[in-house]
Design a protein around this motif. Structure first.
Motif, PDB file in Angstrom:
ATOM      1  N   SER A 161     -12.190   2.985  -5.022  1.00 17.03           N
ATOM      2  CA  SER A 161     -12.595   1.803  -4.278  1.00 17.03           C
ATOM      3  C   SER A 161     -11.567   0.704  -4.500  1.00 17.03           C
ATOM      4  O   SER A 161     -10.983   0.583  -5.568  1.00 17.03           O
ATOM      5  N   ILE A 162     -11.354  -0.033  -3.423  1.00 16.70           N
ATOM      6  CA  ILE A 162     -10.298  -1.031  -3.416  1.00 16.70           C
ATOM      7  C   ILE A 162     -10.937  -2.384  -3.139  1.00 16.70           C
ATOM      8  O   ILE A 162     -11.538  -2.585  -2.090  1.00 16.70           O
ATOM      9  N   GLY A 163     -10.838  -3.266  -4.108  1.00 15.48           N
ATOM     10  CA  GLY A 163     -11.523  -4.547  -3.994  1.00 15.48           C
ATOM     11  C   GLY A 163     -10.602  -5.659  -3.544  1.00 15.48           C
ATOM     12  O   GLY A 163      -9.391  -5.465  -3.359  1.00 15.48           O
ATOM     13  N   PRO A 164     -11.164  -6.853  -3.331  1.00 13.68           N
ATOM     14  CA  PRO A 164     -10.417  -8.015  -2.875  1.00 13.68           C
ATOM     15  C   PRO A 164      -9.210  -8.316  -3.752  1.00 13.68           C
ATOM     16  O   PRO A 164      -9.211  -8.019  -4.942  1.00 13.68           O
ATOM     17  N   GLY A 165      -8.198  -8.898  -3.141  1.00 11.36           N
ATOM     18  CA  GLY A 165      -7.025  -9.306  -3.897  1.00 11.36           C
ATOM     19  C   GLY A 165      -6.050  -8.173  -4.200  1.00 11.36           C
ATOM     20  O   GLY A 165      -5.149  -8.339  -5.006  1.00 11.36           O
ATOM     21  N   THR A 166      -6.221  -7.034  -3.528  1.00 13.00           N
ATOM     22  CA  THR A 166      -5.312  -5.908  -3.764  1.00 13.00           C
ATOM     23  C   THR A 166      -4.211  -5.933  -2.711  1.00 13.00           C
ATOM     24  O   THR A 166      -4.505  -6.035  -1.520  1.00 13.00           O
ATOM     25  N   SER A 167      -2.971  -5.842  -3.132  1.00 15.10           N
ATOM     26  CA  SER A 167      -1.898  -5.695  -2.153  1.00 15.10           C
ATOM     27  C   SER A 167      -0.856  -4.707  -2.647  1.00 15.10           C
ATOM     28  O   SER A 167      -0.696  -4.495  -3.842  1.00 15.10           O
TER      29      SER A 167
END
Ligand code: NAG
Ligand code: NAG
Ligand code: NAG
Ligand code: NAG
Length: 248
Positions: A77-83
């Motif tokens: 799972s990939i949460g907010p603030g990931t780049s």
């Protein structure tokens, strides 16, 4: 309950880790820069709830390679603030799927940008690739997301964009989400089989439709019925093979 929590760190490499039956997340990468996770094996009973395999949030330049993940909840799972996240050569099952989100939980939320998920296999999972966001106000957004070469083996719901995520219809205030999902969003080369008749689902809002979804070479079959796609307020452009054909 974490096997591995990597927080606020840079230049980390995790190799060859095996993680069994953790209670919640198995591997968490939070507030990090330049992290490589490779050759890891995560497993938990398929019916255990809330056992995410790998969760990445608030981090940049994370690479996940050559791994096998089978858990009760989301596999990755990939949460907010990931780049700038790169996921390649990952086999999943059982469990949920690779999920960007759930996004749009907070009113002020960091974006998810530049995510490539390449060469993955999903076997007997509930979802394949999905982008769920809460049906409530948020200034968060996701862009430049590419899912490429994903093989679906008997997956319940292979491709899902759900802009109205609201389990039990509680605390969503009946709002359509202004959460933005756009620009170069793509699904490329996704063959395989769906365990249900709806194999592609894009549920977006009228006020904030999903735009710029590129679909290329999607070929999904369904066990008993012809496969269907369900699209609400989604602007998708397809090229190459595309089955199911509804939605376009
Ligand atoms: C992150 O690390 C920096 C430098 O070591 C430290 O100053 C800061 O308090 C840490 N932040 C958190 C949230 O742990
Ligand atoms: C990222 O981390 C790896 C492993 O510590 C290191 O070898 C590499 O130089 C780092 N890359 C950058 C751009 O800092
Ligand atoms: C999960 O499935 C196993 C084997 O079928 C069973 O023994 C176990 O009780 C189940 N666990 C939960 C939490 O349902
Ligand atoms: C995303 O990728 C683009 C193109 O490589 C780059 O210009 C941009 O800075 C990246 N965004 C972030 C948040 O790193």
């Amino acid at each position: 309950s974490y096997v591995d929590l990597i927080s606020n760190s840079s230049n980390i490499v995790i190799t060859g880790l095996t993680s069994l039956n953790s209670q919640m997340f198995h591997i968490v990468v939070n507030a990090c820069q330049n992290v490589t996770v490779k050759g890891v094996k995560v497993s938990a009973a398929g019916n255990s709830s809330n056992t995410d395999g790998i969760h990445v949030s608030s981090s940049t330049s994370v690479t996940i390679l050559n791994s096998r993940i089978g858990t009760g909840d989301d596999r990755i799972s990939i949460g907010p603030g990931t780049s700038n996240l790169w996921i390649e050569n990952v086999a999943c099952g059982p469990g949920q799927g690779i999920s960007i989100g759930i996004l749009g939980q907070d009113v002020q939320e960091a974006a998810v940008q530049n995510v490539t998920v390449k060469t993955t296999t999903f076997t007997g999972t509930e979802n394949g690739v999905r982008i769920p966001s809460w049906g409530r106000p948020s200034n968060g957004f996701a862009r430049n997301i590419l899912f490429q070469h994903a093989v679906m083996n008997n997956v319940q719901k292979p491709i899902i964009i759900d802009r109205n995520y609201c389990p039990g219809n509680k605390n969503c205030h009946g709002q359509v989400t202004p959460f933005k999902l756009n620009r170069l969003l793509g699904f490329q080369d996704i063959p395989g089989s769906s365990a249900k008749e709806i194999s592609v689902k894009f549920d977006c809002s009228k006020k904030y439709p999903c735009t710029g979804i590129n679909l290329e070479d999607i070929y999904l079959t369904s066990q008993n019925q012809p496969p269907e796609a369900s699209c609400t307020n989604a602007g998708a452009v397809a090229s190459g093979l595309f089955q199911p054909t509804s939605c376009l």
